[in-house]
Design an enzyme around this catalytic site. Sequence first.
Site, PDB file in Angstrom:
ATOM      1  N   GLU A  45      88.699  58.955 -38.434  1.00  0.00           N
ATOM      2  CA  GLU A  45      87.518  58.724 -39.096  1.00  0.00           C
ATOM      3  C   GLU A  45      86.780  57.689 -38.675  1.00  0.00           C
ATOM      4  OE1 GLU A  45      86.140  60.709 -41.228  1.00  0.00           O
ATOM      5  OE2 GLU A  45      87.803  61.934 -42.225  1.00  0.00           O
TER       6      GLU A  45
ATOM      7  N   ASP B 110      95.553  64.677 -37.417  1.00  0.00           N
ATOM      8  CA  ASP B 110      95.034  63.475 -37.710  1.00  0.00           C
ATOM      9  C   ASP B 110      95.637  62.969 -38.845  1.00  0.00           C
ATOM     10  OD1 ASP B 110      93.582  65.305 -38.931  1.00  0.00           O
ATOM     11  OD2 ASP B 110      91.670  64.634 -38.062  1.00  0.00           O
TER      12      ASP B 110
END
Length: 374
Positions: A127, A68
């Site tokens: 997130e 990520d």
Amino acid sequence: MVSPFVSIRRDLHKIPELGFQEFKTQQYLLNYIASLPQERLEIQTWKTGIFVKINGLQPTKTIAYRADIDGLPIHEETELPYRSQHEGKMHACGHDFHMSIALGVLTHFVHHPIRDDLLFIFQPAEEGPGGALPMLQSEPMQQWRPDMIIALHIAPEYPVGTIAIKAGLLFANTSELFIDLKGKGGHAAFPHLANDMVVAACALVTQLQSIVARNVDPLDSAVITIGKISGGTVQNVIAENARLEGTIRTLSAESMKKVKERIESLVKGMEIAYQCEASIDYGSMYYQVYNNEKLTKEFMTFVQQHSDIHMIECREAMTGEDFGYMLAEIPGFMFWLGVESEYGLHHARLNPNELAIDQAISLLASYIGWKGNN
Ligand SMILES: [Zn+2]
Ligand SMILES: [Zn+2]
């Protein structure tokens, strides 16, 4: 002299960007990948993410590695020379580590191709609002569908030189929770002419606690936390509006469904009991991270036999990770990488130990190298 992937990590650490705004990060990654020999590489971008395929010598399957790439809206409080240059944003969840490790592994296999195809996935917006699910459904992922997928997450609580993992459930099901209550405001001295949403909100917070206590199997587990309450305007006016903000965590997908049903029933009851209108918004939700039993156990055995990394069998955690969506469709696993920092994930002073970067690269290179030739 720092290793090349430590300096890459520092470059990336300086430029944290939020979900789906990772433009500089994407460009940095693309520039680096373009500097490698291109014979075996195929590259496709997807929004601010990237897919990189390394064509194998005689492929029988595709092994994917996911990193990520987003940062957090946190003001960095370290004094590091390479601290964030983007005001109010920080790589406080270690995704800069995840990216530099991915580039390290990718670089290794560009120079040492193996039998199977490899797919590196640089995923935006972990997130929030969540990049894993749309990326899973994207065109490049359909075209280069991997047979297995792996990822890691840094763990400040474990020492450098360790990894932690378990088969089965690793991270919980998570959902945000926003409840808005709308009643009738009025003069503080005339409560009988108004419907007070501060009183309703307080009652609801208390009622929500009964769900975990009375509706969830005690051998299963759930958390409902209301982290923020807001309502009203001033001390002598009865509040017309109130808002609760919180999060739900459960160990099973069934419990998540059940907890939400109970929240909806309680909120419906509030509407009648307190003569108000209520609405519920679940915001972003993440599916559990469930490690494939067979592949995880095989990886654990590999680590014990082929590396000097210390392996800890850990417990599941109530944290969330959108990698769970990928694991729901593609067998694989995620593990914790010890980076030993005094401050935890999402802390403004997080300072993970960079020695873990090259350790992780060599562990993954040897594991994927073995798996991709067997
Ligand atoms: Zn995070
Ligand atoms: Zn993270």
